[in-house]
Every structure is written in C-alpha cells, then in structure tokens.
Design a protein around this motif. Structure first.
Motif, PDB file in Angstrom:
ATOM      1  N   LEU A   5     -23.220 -41.964  63.332  1.00  0.00           N
ATOM      2  CA  LEU A   5     -23.991 -41.923  64.568  1.00  0.00           C
ATOM      3  C   LEU A   5     -24.181 -40.493  65.072  1.00  0.00           C
ATOM      4  CD1 LEU A   5     -22.368 -44.945  66.428  1.00  0.00           C
ATOM      5  CD2 LEU A   5     -24.735 -44.816  65.625  1.00  0.00           C
ATOM      6  N   SER A   6     -23.214 -39.639  64.752  1.00  0.00           N
ATOM      7  CA  SER A   6     -23.259 -38.253  65.227  1.00  0.00           C
ATOM      8  C   SER A   6     -23.878 -37.295  64.220  1.00  0.00           C
ATOM      9  CB  SER A   6     -21.833 -37.785  65.565  1.00  0.00           C
ATOM     10  OG  SER A   6     -21.233 -38.643  66.524  1.00  0.00           O
ATOM     11  N   GLY A   7     -24.329 -37.810  63.084  1.00  0.00           N
ATOM     12  CA  GLY A   7     -24.942 -36.960  62.068  1.00  0.00           C
ATOM     13  C   GLY A   7     -23.960 -36.077  61.334  1.00  0.00           C
ATOM     14  N   ILE A   8     -22.691 -36.528  61.229  1.00  0.00           N
ATOM     15  CA  ILE A   8     -21.663 -35.763  60.534  1.00  0.00           C
ATOM     16  C   ILE A   8     -21.465 -36.355  59.149  1.00  0.00           C
ATOM     17  CG2 ILE A   8     -19.222 -35.095  60.529  1.00  0.00           C
ATOM     18  CD1 ILE A   8     -19.294 -35.356  63.588  1.00  0.00           C
ATOM     19  N   LYS A   9     -21.588 -35.534  58.133  1.00  0.00           N
ATOM     20  CA  LYS A   9     -21.371 -35.983  56.755  1.00  0.00           C
ATOM     21  C   LYS A   9     -19.904 -35.810  56.389  1.00  0.00           C
ATOM     22  CE  LYS A   9     -22.763 -35.246  51.954  1.00  0.00           C
ATOM     23  NZ  LYS A   9     -23.614 -34.446  51.026  1.00  0.00           N
ATOM     24  N   ILE A  10     -19.287 -36.878  55.903  1.00  0.00           N
ATOM     25  CA  ILE A  10     -17.889 -36.814  55.484  1.00  0.00           C
ATOM     26  C   ILE A  10     -17.832 -36.380  54.033  1.00  0.00           C
ATOM     27  CG2 ILE A  10     -15.737 -38.078  55.215  1.00  0.00           C
ATOM     28  CD1 ILE A  10     -16.720 -40.017  57.350  1.00  0.00           C
ATOM     29  N   ALA A  11     -17.218 -35.238  53.778  1.00  0.00           N
ATOM     30  CA  ALA A  11     -17.157 -34.694  52.417  1.00  0.00           C
ATOM     31  C   ALA A  11     -16.120 -35.430  51.573  1.00  0.00           C
ATOM     32  CB  ALA A  11     -16.832 -33.200  52.461  1.00  0.00           C
ATOM     33  N   GLY A  12     -15.007 -35.830  52.187  1.00  0.00           N
ATOM     34  CA  GLY A  12     -13.991 -36.528  51.421  1.00  0.00           C
ATOM     35  C   GLY A  12     -12.647 -36.534  52.113  1.00  0.00           C
ATOM     36  N   ILE A  13     -11.696 -37.222  51.489  1.00  0.00           N
ATOM     37  CA  ILE A  13     -10.336 -37.370  51.996  1.00  0.00           C
ATOM     38  C   ILE A  13      -9.409 -36.462  51.200  1.00  0.00           C
ATOM     39  CG2 ILE A  13      -8.388 -38.953  52.208  1.00  0.00           C
ATOM     40  CD1 ILE A  13     -10.510 -41.212  52.508  1.00  0.00           C
ATOM     41  N   ILE A  14      -8.572 -35.701  51.930  1.00  0.00           N
ATOM     42  CA  ILE A  14      -7.524 -34.903  51.300  1.00  0.00           C
ATOM     43  C   ILE A  14      -6.192 -35.529  51.704  1.00  0.00           C
ATOM     44  CG2 ILE A  14      -6.413 -32.641  51.209  1.00  0.00           C
ATOM     45  CD1 ILE A  14      -9.107 -31.359  51.698  1.00  0.00           C
ATOM     46  N   ASP A  15      -5.535 -36.190  50.747  1.00  0.00           N
ATOM     47  CA  ASP A  15      -4.321 -36.950  51.076  1.00  0.00           C
ATOM     48  C   ASP A  15      -3.558 -37.228  49.782  1.00  0.00           C
ATOM     49  OD1 ASP A  15      -2.422 -38.936  51.759  1.00  0.00           O
ATOM     50  OD2 ASP A  15      -3.666 -39.592  53.434  1.00  0.00           O
ATOM     51  N   SER A  16      -2.317 -36.796  49.722  1.00  0.00           N
ATOM     52  CA  SER A  16      -1.512 -36.974  48.520  1.00  0.00           C
ATOM     53  C   SER A  16      -1.183 -38.431  48.244  1.00  0.00           C
ATOM     54  CB  SER A  16      -0.213 -36.166  48.626  1.00  0.00           C
ATOM     55  OG  SER A  16       0.534 -36.579  49.750  1.00  0.00           O
TER      56      SER A  16
END
Length: 211
Positions: A5-16
């Motif tokens: 809704l805010s026009g933010i693209k999620i690049a990915g998750i960084i999580d072990s």
C-alpha cells in the motif's frame, strides 16, 4: 500488505532461522543470514543499498518459544543499532497520525489507529489495529500494544511494556514501569511498577478488580 500500500518493495528476509532451510517465506525470498554482517563487504553492501525493518514479534509469556522470540528480537535490534542500519517505520495508510506526533525508527503502526497530538512513539514500538493513543503520551523503546487498546493522554510507557488485546489504560498522566505486562481486556486506572504483571485471576472473575 502495508509495504504494498505504501509502495515499498521488499527485497528479502535476512534471518539465520530460515536461510539455508527455505527459499522463501510468505512469498518473500530469504536472501541471507544475519551473521553475514560480520563480513565487512556484505555489511557495506546491505547498509549502502537497503533499508531495514525488524519483523520478529515478541510476547511476555514465560514459555521457551516466547523467550526465544524475545531474545532474537533484542539481538536483531542490537545488530541494527550496532551497525547503524537505516531502519524504516511501517505505518498503515488507513491510520491517522497527528502532524505533530513523533514517530521513531522501526515503528509498526497497523490499520485504523489514532495517534493524537504530540504523542511521542520511540524506536521499535508495535501498535496493532484499532488502537487509540492519547495526546502527549510517550511510548518508549520496544513496547507492544495489541489490538483495540485505548490509552489516555499524558501517559508514559517505559521500555518493553506489553499491553494485551483491548486493554484500557485511562488514568491521565499514569506511568507504566519498564517490562510491565497487562493482560488482555483489563481496564486499569493507575500506573505500574517495573516488571509488574496486571491480570484477572481467580475463580470468581466478577469479583476481581484492577484499580
């Protein structure tokens, strides 16, 4: 959804916990482990090219899973602060935030919330749907307000305070000590001391009062 809704693209998750075990979570690619920040090259790359948001939730319950979640969140927040990563806030566009309210870093504000004039929301606070935060109220680092909470004006919530669903904290000017846990559906008209647990217990619930 808020990012979309805010026009933010999620690049990915960084999580072990996920990296090396699964390629994606909820359609979001898992791209690395937080240990990658030990590499100067990777740290510089991520810090220079991306914004961050800590999406690990926490709760106050004293079970192994909740304790692990709390520890993990604190570790990630310390990592963000240590490396001075740019941490954005996510605010649902369906919420109303007063123009003179202050919103810190890494804050989450869900849909249909009202944040009144000169409220001060510190870093890493999570406020879920249908909450109302009174004017001149201060909410300090890493507090959680679950859905349908109502907060009076001029209150202060010290760090790591947790309010369950539908808590009504309606004593103007009350101070809630760090680490307070207020159970769901409690109506409270006083402040608390640090690490106080406020709940309704006992067999005859109709006779239990919190004042």
């Amino acid at each position: 959804d808020i990012c979309n809704l805010s026009g933010i693209k999620i690049a990915g998750i960084i999580d072990s916990d996920y990296y090396g075990n699964t390629d994606q979570y909820q359609g979001i690619p898992v791209i690395d482990t937080q240990e990658s920040f030990n590499s100067t090259d990777k740290l510089d790359y991520y810090r220079d090219n991306y914004n961050f948001f800590c999406a690990v939730n926490w709760g106050p319950e004293q079970t192994e899973v909740f304790k692990r979640n709390r520890d993990k969140r604190h570790q990630l927040l310390d990592l963000i602060d240590q490396h001075k990563l740019e941490c954005i806030s996510l605010v649902d566009p369906l919420s109303r935030i007063a123009s003179d309210a202050i919103i810190g870093r890494g804050v989450f504000i869900d849909a249909m919330c009202l944040i009144e004039s000169e409220a001060d929301i510190h870093d890493y606070v999570s406020i879920y749907a249908f909450c109302g935060i009174g004017h001149h109220t201060t909410i300090m680092r890493n507090c959680v307000f679950q859905r349908h909470c109502s907060i009076s004006g001029n209150c202060t919530f010290e760090p790591n305070t947790y309010l369950g669903t539908a808590v009504k904290a309606l004593k103007t000017g009350a101070v809630f000590g760090a680490g307070t846990f207020i159970h769901e559906a409690v109506y409270i008209r006083r402040g608390t001391v640090p690490n106080e647990i406020v709940g309704m217990n006992g067999k005859n619930m109709s006779r239990v009062k919190v004042i």
